[in-house]
Design a protein around this motif. Sequence first.
Motif, PDB file in Angstrom:
ATOM      1  N   SER A  53       0.830  -1.208   0.000  1.00  0.00           N
ATOM      2  CA  SER A  53       0.000   0.000   0.000  1.00  0.00           C
ATOM      3  C   SER A  53       0.866   1.261   0.000  1.00  0.00           C
ATOM      4  CB  SER A  53      -0.967  -0.006   1.189  1.00  0.00           C
ATOM      5  OG  SER A  53      -0.267   0.230   2.378  1.00  0.00           O
ATOM      6  N   ARG A  54       2.073   1.173   0.569  1.00  0.00           N
ATOM      7  CA  ARG A  54       2.979   2.330   0.512  1.00  0.00           C
ATOM      8  C   ARG A  54       3.592   2.446  -0.888  1.00  0.00           C
ATOM      9  NH1 ARG A  54       7.767   2.698   4.690  1.00  0.00           N
ATOM     10  NH2 ARG A  54       8.788   1.092   3.469  1.00  0.00           N
ATOM     11  N   VAL A  55       4.044   1.285  -1.392  1.00  0.00           N
ATOM     12  CA  VAL A  55       4.728   1.295  -2.689  1.00  0.00           C
ATOM     13  C   VAL A  55       3.805   1.825  -3.791  1.00  0.00           C
ATOM     14  CG1 VAL A  55       5.640  -0.285  -4.445  1.00  0.00           C
ATOM     15  CG2 VAL A  55       6.420  -0.456  -2.083  1.00  0.00           C
ATOM     16  N   PHE A  82      16.918  -5.223   3.170  1.00  0.00           N
ATOM     17  CA  PHE A  82      17.284  -3.797   3.085  1.00  0.00           C
ATOM     18  C   PHE A  82      17.188  -3.184   4.492  1.00  0.00           C
ATOM     19  CE2 PHE A  82      16.887   0.671   2.203  1.00  0.00           C
ATOM     20  CZ  PHE A  82      17.470   0.904   0.963  1.00  0.00           C
ATOM     21  N   ARG A  83      16.080  -3.473   5.146  1.00  0.00           N
ATOM     22  CA  ARG A  83      15.855  -2.937   6.487  1.00  0.00           C
ATOM     23  C   ARG A  83      16.958  -3.399   7.452  1.00  0.00           C
ATOM     24  NH1 ARG A  83      11.193  -0.647   9.302  1.00  0.00           N
ATOM     25  NH2 ARG A  83      11.800  -0.903  11.454  1.00  0.00           N
ATOM     26  N   LYS A  84      17.252  -4.730   7.387  1.00  0.00           N
ATOM     27  CA  LYS A  84      18.286  -5.274   8.286  1.00  0.00           C
ATOM     28  C   LYS A  84      19.633  -4.599   8.033  1.00  0.00           C
ATOM     29  CE  LYS A  84      16.757 -10.003   8.720  1.00  0.00           C
ATOM     30  NZ  LYS A  84      16.956 -11.239   7.997  1.00  0.00           N
ATOM     31  N   HIS A 319       1.498   8.730   2.574  1.00  0.00           N
ATOM     32  CA  HIS A 319       0.423   8.244   1.692  1.00  0.00           C
ATOM     33  C   HIS A 319       0.346   6.720   1.664  1.00  0.00           C
ATOM     34  CE1 HIS A 319       0.258  12.349   0.213  1.00  0.00           C
ATOM     35  NE2 HIS A 319       1.561  12.293   0.022  1.00  0.00           N
ATOM     36  N   ARG A 320      -0.870   6.231   1.466  1.00  0.00           N
ATOM     37  CA  ARG A 320      -1.113   4.809   1.246  1.00  0.00           C
ATOM     38  C   ARG A 320      -2.178   4.670   0.166  1.00  0.00           C
ATOM     39  NH1 ARG A 320       2.911   4.578   3.812  1.00  0.00           N
ATOM     40  NH2 ARG A 320       3.239   3.685   5.860  1.00  0.00           N
ATOM     41  N   VAL A 321      -2.213   3.476  -0.482  1.00  0.00           N
ATOM     42  CA  VAL A 321      -3.361   3.174  -1.349  1.00  0.00           C
ATOM     43  C   VAL A 321      -4.074   2.010  -0.688  1.00  0.00           C
ATOM     44  CG1 VAL A 321      -4.075   2.323  -3.615  1.00  0.00           C
ATOM     45  CG2 VAL A 321      -2.248   4.016  -3.453  1.00  0.00           C
ATOM     46  N   LYS A 372       7.565   1.842  10.151  1.00  0.00           N
ATOM     47  CA  LYS A 372       8.147   3.059  10.744  1.00  0.00           C
ATOM     48  C   LYS A 372       9.633   3.181  10.378  1.00  0.00           C
ATOM     49  CE  LYS A 372       9.028   4.914  15.327  1.00  0.00           C
ATOM     50  NZ  LYS A 372       8.901   4.715  16.758  1.00  0.00           N
ATOM     51  N   CYS A 373      10.125   4.419  10.376  1.00  0.00           N
ATOM     52  CA  CYS A 373      11.518   4.673  10.003  1.00  0.00           C
ATOM     53  C   CYS A 373      12.489   3.876  10.873  1.00  0.00           C
ATOM     54  CB  CYS A 373      11.809   6.161  10.154  1.00  0.00           C
ATOM     55  SG  CYS A 373      13.505   6.592   9.773  1.00  0.00           S
ATOM     56  N   VAL A 374      13.474   3.275  10.221  1.00  0.00           N
ATOM     57  CA  VAL A 374      14.471   2.475  10.950  1.00  0.00           C
ATOM     58  C   VAL A 374      15.380   3.352  11.813  1.00  0.00           C
ATOM     59  CG1 VAL A 374      14.711   0.491   9.410  1.00  0.00           C
ATOM     60  CG2 VAL A 374      15.936   2.576   8.882  1.00  0.00           C
TER      61      VAL A 374
HETATM   62  C1  HEM Z   1      14.805  13.119  10.838  1.00  0.00           C
HETATM   63  C2  HEM Z   1      15.052  12.275   9.912  1.00  0.00           C
HETATM   64  C3  HEM Z   1      14.072  11.281   9.341  1.00  0.00           C
HETATM   65  C4  HEM Z   1      12.699  11.334   9.230  1.00  0.00           C
HETATM   66  C5  HEM Z   1      11.768  12.442   9.698  1.00  0.00           C
HETATM   67  C6  HEM Z   1      12.278  10.098   8.598  1.00  0.00           C
HETATM   68  C7  HEM Z   1      10.965   9.772   8.306  1.00  0.00           C
HETATM   69  C8  HEM Z   1      10.555   8.544   7.818  1.00  0.00           C
HETATM   70  C9  HEM Z   1       9.184   8.143   7.610  1.00  0.00           C
HETATM   71  C10 HEM Z   1       7.978   9.029   7.872  1.00  0.00           C
HETATM   72  C11 HEM Z   1       9.189   6.875   7.143  1.00  0.00           C
HETATM   73  C12 HEM Z   1       7.964   6.026   6.798  1.00  0.00           C
HETATM   74  C13 HEM Z   1       7.374   6.465   5.490  1.00  0.00           C
HETATM   75  C14 HEM Z   1       6.145   5.679   5.119  1.00  0.00           C
HETATM   76  O1  HEM Z   1       5.740   4.799   5.825  1.00  0.00           O
HETATM   77  O2  HEM Z   1       5.596   5.949   4.049  1.00  0.00           O
HETATM   78  C15 HEM Z   1      10.562   6.452   7.045  1.00  0.00           C
HETATM   79  C16 HEM Z   1      10.973   5.207   6.620  1.00  0.00           C
HETATM   80  C17 HEM Z   1      12.291   4.861   6.424  1.00  0.00           C
HETATM   81  N1  HEM Z   1      13.394   5.627   6.709  1.00  0.00           N
HETATM   82 FE1  HEM Z   1      13.405   7.417   7.620  1.00  0.00          FE
HETATM   83  N2  HEM Z   1      13.387   9.350   8.322  1.00  0.00           N
HETATM   84  C18 HEM Z   1      14.502  10.028   8.760  1.00  0.00           C
HETATM   85  C19 HEM Z   1      15.811   9.630   8.666  1.00  0.00           C
HETATM   86  C20 HEM Z   1      16.236   8.467   8.079  1.00  0.00           C
HETATM   87  C21 HEM Z   1      17.610   8.073   7.935  1.00  0.00           C
HETATM   88  C22 HEM Z   1      18.812   8.893   8.415  1.00  0.00           C
HETATM   89  C23 HEM Z   1      17.618   6.861   7.295  1.00  0.00           C
HETATM   90  C24 HEM Z   1      18.777   5.980   6.897  1.00  0.00           C
HETATM   91  C25 HEM Z   1      19.934   5.977   7.461  1.00  0.00           C
HETATM   92  C26 HEM Z   1      16.237   6.492   7.061  1.00  0.00           C
HETATM   93  C27 HEM Z   1      15.825   5.324   6.436  1.00  0.00           C
HETATM   94  C28 HEM Z   1      14.508   4.924   6.318  1.00  0.00           C
HETATM   95  C29 HEM Z   1      14.107   3.651   5.754  1.00  0.00           C
HETATM   96  C30 HEM Z   1      15.031   2.561   5.185  1.00  0.00           C
HETATM   97  C31 HEM Z   1      12.719   3.598   5.829  1.00  0.00           C
HETATM   98  C32 HEM Z   1      11.827   2.447   5.384  1.00  0.00           C
HETATM   99  C33 HEM Z   1      11.613   1.518   6.564  1.00  0.00           C
HETATM  100  C34 HEM Z   1      10.828   0.274   6.214  1.00  0.00           C
HETATM  101  O3  HEM Z   1      10.061   0.261   5.294  1.00  0.00           O
HETATM  102  O4  HEM Z   1      10.992  -0.748   6.876  1.00  0.00           O
HETATM  103  N3  HEM Z   1      15.419   7.490   7.539  1.00  0.00           N
HETATM  104  N4  HEM Z   1      11.386   7.491   7.459  1.00  0.00           N
END
Ligand code: HEM
Length: 441
Positions: A53-55, A82-84, A319-321, A372-374
């Motif tokens: 739904s995100r993709v 990728f996440r790991k 966003h989501r679908v 949620k963001c890793v």
């Molecule tokens: C203040 C800084 C950051 C904010 C506000 C932020 C925000 C977010 C948000 C809102 C999502 C989820 C998006 C969604 O569900 O559609 C996300 C996912 C993700 N973020 Fe961050 N991010 C930040 C920094 C980072 C950094 C520094 C990295 C990498 C080193 C990172 C890597 C990722 C990854 C890989 C995902 C996907 C996680 C998953 O699907 O399992 N983010 N981030």
Amino acid sequence: MNYLALVAVLFIILWTLNYFLGRKKLFMNPTKHLYISDVCKARDILSSSNLDSRVRSNQNLRLTFGISNPFTNSHSSYHCDFRKLIVKSIDLNDEGWDRIKNIALKAVNNYSNLEKGGIVEIVPWVQQITLNVVLCGYLGMDVNVDKVIKVAPGIINDLWYRSKGLNRVMMENNEKFISIMETKSKLQNLFRNVASDAGETHNVIKKISEIARKHFPTEFSSVTTNNSLADELETPLNILIPAYETMWRVVLYAILEIKVRPLLNKDYGITELDLKEIDNAVKTFLKKPNHSTLKKDSFILWCIIQETLRLYPPTRNIHRVDDKNNTVTIEVEKIHRDPENWGEDATFFKPKRFLSNKMNKAHIPFSHGKLKCVAADKFAPTFSAILISAILDRVDDVILGQKTKESLSLKANLPFENNRYAFDNIEVTLIKKSRKKENLL
Ligand code: HEM
């Protein structure tokens, strides 16, 4: 009689077919766009939504930047690896954090023009410092980054802007579409060249490429030529966009609130922000810049970062679908500024609202649930604290010329505008810390 009955039966069959096919068509063509600003509903949707739904909601991003990562590719075991990989790459020890601090201090020296009068445009200044530290400090690209740092932020901005209008109509406008694809290639090539020059150790990009090759072997086989998915899977932008694009905005708004806001609203900010306290927190943090120092000994810095993420969430909407093919938009910024969730002072920058360390359910800058963001818990706050501290450690004051003051005063409402163009062409003069002290002696 028989003839009439036949016509009637045919009529009923056709009407029924038309009715059901019509309904089916309705479900296949989404017409609804749902906006969610209720905290509980938002959290429910975020925790129950899946990768697909995100993709599906991010295909503009894929097309514009040519990236294939967990935001744009729904392959579940690729997502998992990728996440790991990212989780491992951001688990730094004290030595790793110290290295990032040194790179950040050097970047502030290099990009602040401090020895030549300190005049900078505030947005490119913050972007260049952040991009330098993400590329060299986090991604381990230690050579030839200067050539991309000057041009890449502008190209990324341009592509973001154009990605918003990239709908079907635009795709039919061949000229515009080709121009976006050319800009995308330019950006891809810039980063591909620095990545290939990077050192062997600490090379996150190389490791991402390895997992891409593991999960999509046919895309990389020698018989497959000119494969755009292979390019998308290997581009450094897959991690650069999530990391850099969010981070520079946190640094920009923290600096604006700490250094610029007090110059615009004389009666606001001073009472809430204790500059001496911030200065001390910065000094303590830079001695041992890790998450534990941030939470224990420089807590006000942590509060500043949480408050910046609240008032100026880099991801303003998620966003989501959904199953019915509707687009669902979680209005993060609206939730973060709603007095129902945060009280009457919701639009004020008040870091001390986080002093109790009790998290408010309406604070979702990193999303919520399994996607949620890793980097949410430790890496993103510590990394942004290093960038903000490095700037505050080197820059004493920010001076606004008359023209800048006038144009900023127009934007000095509470809160500042939160979009990528709000502070374009805003020039400031940075005063080096030691220079001011020398003058005072
Ligand atoms: C203040 C800084 C950051 C904010 C506000 C932020 C925000 C977010 C948000 C809102 C999502 C989820 C998006 C969604 O569900 O559609 C996300 C996912 C993700 N973020 Fe961050 N991010 C930040 C920094 C980072 C950094 C520094 C990295 C990498 C080193 C990172 C890597 C990722 C990854 C890989 C995902 C996907 C996680 C998953 O699907 O399992 N983010 N981030």
